[in-house]
Design a protein around this motif. Structure first.
Motif, PDB file in Angstrom:
ATOM      1  N   LEU A  51      20.875 -14.425  -3.384  1.00  0.00           N
ATOM      2  CA  LEU A  51      20.945 -13.651  -2.134  1.00  0.00           C
ATOM      3  C   LEU A  51      19.574 -13.068  -1.777  1.00  0.00           C
ATOM      4  CD1 LEU A  51      24.372 -11.889  -2.731  1.00  0.00           C
ATOM      5  CD2 LEU A  51      23.871 -13.477  -0.865  1.00  0.00           C
ATOM      6  N   THR A  52      18.810 -12.691  -2.802  1.00  0.00           N
ATOM      7  CA  THR A  52      17.472 -12.153  -2.532  1.00  0.00           C
ATOM      8  C   THR A  52      16.596 -13.240  -1.904  1.00  0.00           C
ATOM      9  OG1 THR A  52      17.764 -10.705  -4.423  1.00  0.00           O
ATOM     10  CG2 THR A  52      15.523 -10.936  -3.619  1.00  0.00           C
ATOM     11  N   ALA A  53      16.745 -14.462  -2.410  1.00  0.00           N
ATOM     12  CA  ALA A  53      15.996 -15.584  -1.805  1.00  0.00           C
ATOM     13  C   ALA A  53      16.467 -15.810  -0.364  1.00  0.00           C
ATOM     14  CB  ALA A  53      16.173 -16.844  -2.650  1.00  0.00           C
ATOM     15  N   MET A  54      17.755 -15.701  -0.142  1.00  0.00           N
ATOM     16  CA  MET A  54      18.275 -15.874   1.235  1.00  0.00           C
ATOM     17  C   MET A  54      17.720 -14.797   2.161  1.00  0.00           C
ATOM     18  SD  MET A  54      22.297 -16.844   1.176  1.00  0.00           S
ATOM     19  CE  MET A  54      22.975 -17.586  -0.275  1.00  0.00           C
ATOM     20  N   ALA A  55      17.582 -13.574   1.619  1.00  0.00           N
ATOM     21  CA  ALA A  55      17.093 -12.458   2.447  1.00  0.00           C
ATOM     22  C   ALA A  55      15.666 -12.717   2.924  1.00  0.00           C
ATOM     23  CB  ALA A  55      17.176 -11.154   1.666  1.00  0.00           C
ATOM     24  N   GLU A  56      14.886 -13.468   2.117  1.00  0.00           N
ATOM     25  CA  GLU A  56      13.515 -13.824   2.539  1.00  0.00           C
ATOM     26  C   GLU A  56      13.569 -14.767   3.742  1.00  0.00           C
ATOM     27  OE1 GLU A  56      10.488 -13.887  -0.236  1.00  0.00           O
ATOM     28  OE2 GLU A  56      11.485 -11.920  -0.242  1.00  0.00           O
ATOM     29  N   ARG A  57      14.558 -15.624   3.713  1.00  0.00           N
ATOM     30  CA  ARG A  57      14.667 -16.668   4.718  1.00  0.00           C
ATOM     31  C   ARG A  57      15.347 -16.174   5.995  1.00  0.00           C
ATOM     32  NH1 ARG A  57      14.272 -22.278   4.453  1.00  0.00           N
ATOM     33  NH2 ARG A  57      15.997 -23.291   5.513  1.00  0.00           N
ATOM     34  N   TYR A  58      16.316 -15.286   5.814  1.00  0.00           N
ATOM     35  CA  TYR A  58      17.101 -14.800   6.959  1.00  0.00           C
ATOM     36  C   TYR A  58      16.909 -13.296   7.092  1.00  0.00           C
ATOM     37  CZ  TYR A  58      18.997 -19.396   6.270  1.00  0.00           C
ATOM     38  OH  TYR A  58      19.089 -20.744   6.099  1.00  0.00           O
ATOM     39  N   PRO A  59      16.039 -12.883   8.015  1.00  0.00           N
ATOM     40  CA  PRO A  59      15.695 -11.458   8.112  1.00  0.00           C
ATOM     41  C   PRO A  59      16.854 -10.570   8.561  1.00  0.00           C
ATOM     42  CG  PRO A  59      14.618 -12.737   9.852  1.00  0.00           C
ATOM     43  CD  PRO A  59      15.273 -13.718   8.950  1.00  0.00           C
ATOM     44  N   SER A  60      17.960 -11.178   8.961  1.00  0.00           N
ATOM     45  CA  SER A  60      19.131 -10.348   9.284  1.00  0.00           C
ATOM     46  C   SER A  60      19.779  -9.796   8.011  1.00  0.00           C
ATOM     47  CB  SER A  60      20.136 -11.152  10.104  1.00  0.00           C
ATOM     48  OG  SER A  60      20.384 -12.372   9.468  1.00  0.00           O
ATOM     49  N   ILE A  61      19.408 -10.325   6.848  1.00  0.00           N
ATOM     50  CA  ILE A  61      19.877  -9.725   5.588  1.00  0.00           C
ATOM     51  C   ILE A  61      18.906  -8.597   5.259  1.00  0.00           C
ATOM     52  CG2 ILE A  61      20.416 -10.100   3.145  1.00  0.00           C
ATOM     53  CD1 ILE A  61      20.936 -13.039   3.783  1.00  0.00           C
ATOM     54  N   GLY A  62      19.312  -7.373   5.568  1.00  0.00           N
ATOM     55  CA  GLY A  62      18.419  -6.224   5.411  1.00  0.00           C
ATOM     56  C   GLY A  62      18.372  -5.705   3.996  1.00  0.00           C
ATOM     57  N   ASP A  63      19.467  -5.871   3.265  1.00  0.00           N
ATOM     58  CA  ASP A  63      19.512  -5.346   1.898  1.00  0.00           C
ATOM     59  C   ASP A  63      20.477  -6.184   1.073  1.00  0.00           C
ATOM     60  OD1 ASP A  63      18.808  -3.537  -0.141  1.00  0.00           O
ATOM     61  OD2 ASP A  63      20.521  -2.222   0.278  1.00  0.00           O
ATOM     62  N   VAL A  64      20.093  -6.413  -0.180  1.00  0.00           N
ATOM     63  CA  VAL A  64      20.950  -7.094  -1.148  1.00  0.00           C
ATOM     64  C   VAL A  64      21.087  -6.136  -2.317  1.00  0.00           C
ATOM     65  CG1 VAL A  64      21.048  -9.018  -2.775  1.00  0.00           C
ATOM     66  CG2 VAL A  64      20.251  -9.417  -0.442  1.00  0.00           C
ATOM     67  N   ARG A  65      22.304  -5.859  -2.730  1.00  0.00           N
ATOM     68  CA  ARG A  65      22.463  -4.862  -3.794  1.00  0.00           C
ATOM     69  C   ARG A  65      23.766  -5.108  -4.551  1.00  0.00           C
ATOM     70  NH1 ARG A  65      23.056  -1.742   1.235  1.00  0.00           N
ATOM     71  NH2 ARG A  65      25.279  -1.608   1.647  1.00  0.00           N
ATOM     72  N   GLY A  66      23.900  -4.386  -5.654  1.00  0.00           N
ATOM     73  CA  GLY A  66      25.137  -4.476  -6.422  1.00  0.00           C
ATOM     74  C   GLY A  66      24.863  -4.376  -7.901  1.00  0.00           C
TER      75      GLY A  66
ATOM     76  N   ALA B 268      26.580  -7.338  -2.753  1.00  0.00           N
ATOM     77  CA  ALA B 268      26.731  -7.320  -1.296  1.00  0.00           C
ATOM     78  C   ALA B 268      25.416  -7.621  -0.595  1.00  0.00           C
ATOM     79  CB  ALA B 268      27.244  -5.963  -0.837  1.00  0.00           C
ATOM     80  N   ALA B 269      25.546  -8.049   0.661  1.00  0.00           N
ATOM     81  CA  ALA B 269      24.397  -8.221   1.546  1.00  0.00           C
ATOM     82  C   ALA B 269      24.692  -7.435   2.816  1.00  0.00           C
ATOM     83  CB  ALA B 269      24.198  -9.701   1.874  1.00  0.00           C
ATOM     84  N   GLU B 270      23.780  -6.539   3.167  1.00  0.00           N
ATOM     85  CA  GLU B 270      23.977  -5.723   4.377  1.00  0.00           C
ATOM     86  C   GLU B 270      23.197  -6.340   5.529  1.00  0.00           C
ATOM     87  OE1 GLU B 270      23.851  -1.461   4.035  1.00  0.00           O
ATOM     88  OE2 GLU B 270      23.968  -1.249   6.220  1.00  0.00           O
ATOM     89  N   LEU B 271      23.897  -6.603   6.649  1.00  0.00           N
ATOM     90  CA  LEU B 271      23.296  -7.352   7.762  1.00  0.00           C
ATOM     91  C   LEU B 271      22.876  -6.409   8.890  1.00  0.00           C
ATOM     92  CD1 LEU B 271      25.642 -10.476   7.909  1.00  0.00           C
ATOM     93  CD2 LEU B 271      23.813  -9.904   6.293  1.00  0.00           C
ATOM     94  N   VAL B 272      21.676  -6.656   9.384  1.00  0.00           N
ATOM     95  CA  VAL B 272      21.076  -5.775  10.389  1.00  0.00           C
ATOM     96  C   VAL B 272      20.354  -6.607  11.448  1.00  0.00           C
ATOM     97  CG1 VAL B 272      20.725  -3.839   8.804  1.00  0.00           C
ATOM     98  CG2 VAL B 272      18.961  -5.613   8.990  1.00  0.00           C
ATOM     99  N   THR B 273      19.992  -5.952  12.541  1.00  0.00           N
ATOM    100  CA  THR B 273      19.072  -6.568  13.489  1.00  0.00           C
ATOM    101  C   THR B 273      17.730  -6.679  12.774  1.00  0.00           C
ATOM    102  OG1 THR B 273      20.226  -5.429  15.259  1.00  0.00           O
ATOM    103  CG2 THR B 273      18.051  -6.319  15.787  1.00  0.00           C
ATOM    104  N   PRO B 274      17.145  -7.884  12.710  1.00  0.00           N
ATOM    105  CA  PRO B 274      15.928  -8.052  11.905  1.00  0.00           C
ATOM    106  C   PRO B 274      14.861  -6.991  12.186  1.00  0.00           C
ATOM    107  CG  PRO B 274      16.709 -10.180  12.654  1.00  0.00           C
ATOM    108  CD  PRO B 274      17.591  -9.148  13.309  1.00  0.00           C
ATOM    109  N   GLY B 275      14.284  -6.491  11.102  1.00  0.00           N
ATOM    110  CA  GLY B 275      13.203  -5.523  11.233  1.00  0.00           C
ATOM    111  C   GLY B 275      13.670  -4.090  11.451  1.00  0.00           C
ATOM    112  N   THR B 276      14.995  -3.881  11.539  1.00  0.00           N
ATOM    113  CA  THR B 276      15.535  -2.525  11.728  1.00  0.00           C
ATOM    114  C   THR B 276      16.628  -2.287  10.683  1.00  0.00           C
ATOM    115  OG1 THR B 276      17.443  -3.076  13.123  1.00  0.00           O
ATOM    116  CG2 THR B 276      15.292  -2.935  14.223  1.00  0.00           C
TER     117      THR B 276
ATOM    118  N   GLU C 212      19.533  -1.301  12.052  1.00  0.00           N
ATOM    119  CA  GLU C 212      20.642  -1.336  13.018  1.00  0.00           C
ATOM    120  C   GLU C 212      21.720  -2.300  12.501  1.00  0.00           C
ATOM    121  OE1 GLU C 212      22.483   0.044  16.098  1.00  0.00           O
ATOM    122  OE2 GLU C 212      20.421   0.689  15.671  1.00  0.00           O
ATOM    123  N   PRO C 213      22.933  -1.802  12.234  1.00  0.00           N
ATOM    124  CA  PRO C 213      23.959  -2.675  11.643  1.00  0.00           C
ATOM    125  C   PRO C 213      24.335  -3.832  12.563  1.00  0.00           C
ATOM    126  CG  PRO C 213      24.656  -0.351  11.624  1.00  0.00           C
ATOM    127  CD  PRO C 213      23.423  -0.428  12.456  1.00  0.00           C
ATOM    128  N   ASP C 214      24.566  -4.999  11.984  1.00  0.00           N
ATOM    129  CA  ASP C 214      25.016  -6.157  12.768  1.00  0.00           C
ATOM    130  C   ASP C 214      26.386  -6.609  12.266  1.00  0.00           C
ATOM    131  OD1 ASP C 214      25.371  -8.381  14.318  1.00  0.00           O
ATOM    132  OD2 ASP C 214      23.337  -9.173  14.028  1.00  0.00           O
TER     133      ASP C 214
END
Ligand code: PLZ
Length: 462
Positions: A366-381, A387-395, A397-399
């Protein structure tokens, strides 16, 4: 491995379940859609279904639906079937128990299984102090009883909980739960004497703040708005579940625990979602060496049968008067047999190690995916609670729309994923701890393709 479910399916002329994804129709298929139509007519609309693929059997990490599709299960029935669907020791224990007797009511004529489950809980929960347990049916009921016990012991009435917390859908636990829609909206009035403090939510802090500082921010509010001497209990999920798989900053939980101890406030760890190996330890409190006064458990405790418990300091647990705790079905013998089978499975199959292994596999990917897809704002657990928390890239802001879209794409491709979070923008992954690596990897491949598909219209990928 042939399970009871496999045999039944063969008897019904259906193929046995294999530990593979297999799609033979669209998901949900025509039979599931027929059942969904019956559901709409017969079941109250308040009871929603996330993926209306009707299940006819399940084994390990795979669900078989009414149309013959085999789905990879990254939800485990919301963190319940950690030992896998139809785990052999659970099935065997349940079958034997059902043959022997199904119910007497422990408060009327007791049986050994109840006592044995309490002994196991006292042994496995954190802390070397003397402990006792009591059994109930659902997580919410366990939380309600933990509050009753804390009130009986302390003679105080106030209860503190946290932003983003989830503790159930009964009246008291709705009051403890943070999120209004869908859990509380229109269902009040709620139980009084419940106070909410800010959580440590590293991804959403406006400025960097460490765990101890975040704890003092919460303590300050509780001291000013309630007063420690009024508080019976602080109820907290060591890692929040429904609220978004929020892992508090290191030091948050121990600081809260020390403050509770200093003021005679009962620390109630709600480990209903985090317990029984899910995070790579028996209980999530152990990651920070916290031994709560009381701990609530359910979900993963019994491999899919309804069972819940409160376990804690013997002096606290014994504060409620004789006859003050109970319920017709609490600690039902079939559920107790299932729990003993589930606990043995975690121990004998080293599922704590498996949880850590699956966790690192998922986090890395998921961390590798977060590099590729900036809508993945945070990967944790922690462990197999990721989990992966999805946001408007660069913010930040929840998506939520993207989370819903990615999840729906996964469902269509035979992967059961769940969302969560106060803002509905978190994808959570809870595979069974017995799921083979290749199935987990296949699930992550499906997820990545879903991101690729959904992202291609919004931004370009390298
Ligand atoms: N405490 C930490 O996660 C249940 C709820 C699903 P019950 N979480 C799943 C839903 O939408 O109803 C949960 C939890 C924590 C308490 C509970 C409540 O457990 O067994 O659902 O009552």
């Amino acid at each position: 491995m042939t399970s009871v479910a496999d045999n039944q399916l063969e008897a019904d002329g259906l193929p046995p379940i294999t530990q593979q994804r297999r799609l033979v129709t669209e998901v949900p298929g025509p039979r599931s859609r027929q059942l969904a139509a019956r559901k709409s007519a017969a079941v109250a609309r308040g009871v929603g279904t996330m993926l209306p693929a009707y299940v006819v059997a399940a084994s390990g990490g795979i669900l078989l639906d009414a149309d013959g599709n085999q789905l990879i299960d990254f939800g485990s029935g919301i963190a319940v079937t950690s030992v896998g669907h139809a785990a052999p020791r659970v099935v065997a224990g349940v079958s034997d128990q059902v043959q022997a007797f199904t119910h007497t009511c422990f408060m009327v004529t007791p049986y050994e299984g109840y006592v044995a489950v309490c002994e196991e809980l006292n042994r496995l929960t954190p802390g070397s102090h003397e402990k006792k347990s009591a059994l109930f049916n659902s997580g919410a009921e366990a939380v309600e009883n933990a509050v009753k016990i804390a009130r009986a012991f302390t003679g105080r009435s106030a209860v503190a909980v946290f932003d983003h917390g989830y503790h159930g859908r009964t009246n008291l636990t709705m009051a403890l739960t943070a999120k209004a829609m869908p859990y509380k909206h229109g269902f009040g009035p709620f139980a009084p004497e419940v106070y909410r403090a800010p959580m440590s939510y590293p991804f959403r802090e406006p400025a960097p703040i460490d765990g101890a500082q975040a704890a003092h921010r919460a303590i300050d509010i509780l001291e000013k708005q309630v007063g420690a001497s009024m508080l019976a209990a602080v109820v907290i999920e060591p890692i929040q579940g429904e609220g978004g798989f929020v892992v508090p900053a290191e030091g948050f939980l121990p600081t809260i625990a020390r403050w509770c101890r200093a003021h005679g406030v009962m620390l109630v760890a709600d480990e209903i979602q985090t317990g029984f190996g899910r995070t790579g330890a028996w209980f999530a409190c152990e990651h920070e060496d916290v031994a709560p006064d009381l701990i609530t458990t359910a979900k993963g405790i019994a491999g899919g049968l309804p069972l819940a418990a409160v376990t804690g300091r013997a002096d606290v647990m014994d504060a409620a008067h004789v006859g003050g705790l109970g319920g017709t079905y609490g600690g039902n013998p079939v559920a107790c047999a299932a729990a003993l089978g589930a606990i043995a499975t975690v121990e004998e199959e080293n599922l704590l190690g498996r949880a850590r292994h699956l966790g690192s596999l998922m986090l890395t990917r998921l961390t590798a995916m977060a590099e590729r897809y900036p809508s993945i704002g945070d990967v944790r657990g922690r462990g197999a609670m990721v989990a992966a928390e999805l946001v408007t890239p660069g913010t930040i802001e929840p998506d939520a729309a993207l989370a819903a879209a990615v999840s729906a794409t996964c469902h269509r491709n035979g992967l059961v994923t769940l969302t969560c979070g106060t803002y509905g923008n978190v994808l959570r992954f809870l595979p069974s701890l017995v799921m083979a690596d290749d199935l987990v990897v296949e699930g992550l491949d499906i997820l990545e393709r879903a991101f690729a598909e959904r992202s291609s219209t919004t931004h370009s990928c390298p």
